[in-house]
Design an enzyme around this catalytic site. Sequence first.
Site, PDB file in Angstrom:
ATOM      1  N   HIS A   1      16.494  46.466  40.072  1.00 54.18           N
ATOM      2  CA  HIS A   1      17.722  46.440  39.283  1.00 54.18           C
ATOM      3  C   HIS A   1      17.924  47.857  38.741  1.00 54.18           C
ATOM      4  O   HIS A   1      16.959  48.582  38.524  1.00 54.18           O
ATOM      5  CB  HIS A   1      17.470  45.445  38.138  1.00 54.18           C
TER       6      HIS A   1
ATOM      7  N   ASP B   1       8.381  43.697  35.945  1.00 48.62           N
ATOM      8  CA  ASP B   1       9.584  43.151  35.332  1.00 48.62           C
ATOM      9  C   ASP B   1       9.693  41.682  35.715  1.00 48.62           C
ATOM     10  O   ASP B   1       9.952  41.346  36.868  1.00 48.62           O
ATOM     11  CB  ASP B   1      10.805  43.934  35.833  1.00 48.62           C
TER      12      ASP B   1
ATOM     13  N   LYS C   1      17.188  34.427  30.001  1.00 49.16           N
ATOM     14  CA  LYS C   1      17.109  33.906  31.365  1.00 49.16           C
ATOM     15  C   LYS C   1      16.212  32.673  31.415  1.00 49.16           C
ATOM     16  O   LYS C   1      16.062  32.051  32.452  1.00 49.16           O
ATOM     17  CB  LYS C   1      16.598  34.978  32.316  1.00 49.16           C
TER      18      LYS C   1
ATOM     19  N   CYS D   1      23.916  45.057  40.182  1.00 46.93           N
ATOM     20  CA  CYS D   1      23.164  46.177  39.582  1.00 46.93           C
ATOM     21  C   CYS D   1      22.000  46.576  40.482  1.00 46.93           C
ATOM     22  O   CYS D   1      20.935  46.944  40.010  1.00 46.93           O
ATOM     23  CB  CYS D   1      22.655  45.847  38.185  1.00 46.93           C
TER      24      CYS D   1
END
Lengths: 404, 140
Positions: free
Chosen positions: A121, A198, A224, A362
């Site tokens: 990302h 991540d 999320k 992204c």
Amino acid sequence: MFNVQDIRKDFPILSRKVNGKPLVYFDNAATSQTPQQVIDVIVDYYTNYNANIHRGVHTLSQEATDLYEQARQKVQTHFNAKFSHEIILTSGTTHSINLVANGFSSLLKKGDEIIVSALEHHSNIVPWQMLCERTGAVLKVIPMNEDGELVMNDFNNLLSKNTKLVFVNHISNALGTINPIAYIIEKAHQVGAAVLIDGAQACPHIKPDVQALDVDFYVASAHKMCGPTGVGMLYGKEAWLNKLPPYQGGGEMIAEVTFEKTTYAGLPHKFEAGTPNIAGGVAFGAAIDYINNIGFDTIAAYENDLLDYATEKLLAIEGLKIYGTSKNKTSVISFNLENIHPYDIGTILDKLGIAVRTGHHCAQPIMDFYRIPGTVRASFSFYNTKEEIDALVEGVKKAKMMLS
Amino acid sequence: MTIEDIQNEIIDEFSMFDDWEERYQYMIDLGKDLPLIDDQYKTESNIIKGCQSKVWVHAEMKGDKITFTADSDAIITKGIIAILIRAFSDQHPKDIIDANTDFIDKIGLKEHLSPTRANGLVSMVKQLKMYAIAYQTQLN
């Protein structure tokens, strides 16, 4: 016993209409919806406990502090960190990454190398580019293959004694690929590099065990995983967090301040300057309770079933191509229709009440790899149904008809 | 015809449709008739920023009027820009600068007017008006 209709009752937003149609929410990889149990905790916090934390002698402040610290412990337990002070509560994944990147700027020198993956990302590329500009370190990239998987042979060749940090997402947000992080961590450690993972996309689907992984840093966002926006976490091994300098200066993060010198507070407060998102932190804890009550095995089994069903149904549409075809992926389908721009499909689907993401997600380097402007991304959660997937398939067919 | 006349004409055309599907289908059809930009003008500097799809616009002075040509890689975006260009092309710069864009709302495409919308209709209008301002300055 998992019953999706019962689960759906927990999410008030799922019963609303969009453009006159029942909402079909397939943008879960961008943000998940919030169950009533978590909403109630936010309301309860502001109704009964609101106060500033870690500093008041009064009862409200102490109760609020207890709630916030209990949430930290829930995060610790969930990720199986050794100590609760290894959990830094942040404003989200991006904040967590920048905190680590900033810390490393004092540890890196010219010629050192940072490895990132081609599946990242933008929030995982830009901070490292900025770090490289500041320090003279060099950014190396693990390439991907047509299926959207990282090429491990190339990764091994990139590793050297100059490698100081390896940064990879656990799961790709654009394609859903689950990366072999255990292997990556082991190999990086063999050359003495630290590893930051991540977990933003992984945490709704997988329960990571940071000790078993032996990972140095792991980051995630509450929004999320059925929690609120504006809160997230950074796990760091105690030794690493002690080594990194503070990121922001302010209240809460100090032990003693004079105009000559300030000494910093210990972990985790050293990295938590200012008044945090207290209600958000408490609600993050509630969200972790909520998804653990359903259970990650149950969630994975159900979502995989949705993924298989949707993959089969969508591929039956002529001219539809799925990007990210690894066998190891979560419930994310990135696709395009031949000769049709993803933006057009997303617009038609929106008119039908179906929420998907369109664009480059992204992750422009991935789109460049496939030489496409972007994709339509449908991402499924445990509260979605096969009937909703049918609605998506019908919607895509209608879009194709209107746009061709 | 004045810009306002053309806008009223477009409003009339769209008022025949009962639902979004017909409106969108018509917009998509209009996109197919968009006066296409010459390839030589499809440059990076002619891309309108703020659109999720690519939109190129070129403006040219013919006499005392501006002619617009454009293109996009997304068909719905093409339809929107075709509607805008139909209203604004072959008009005096001053009239373009003064024109309002309420008609987009009146033809049931209000959702595209939101500044947060990634299709950038707002950016397109702004860009067309910027060209008009630039040419108006030259005329003065």
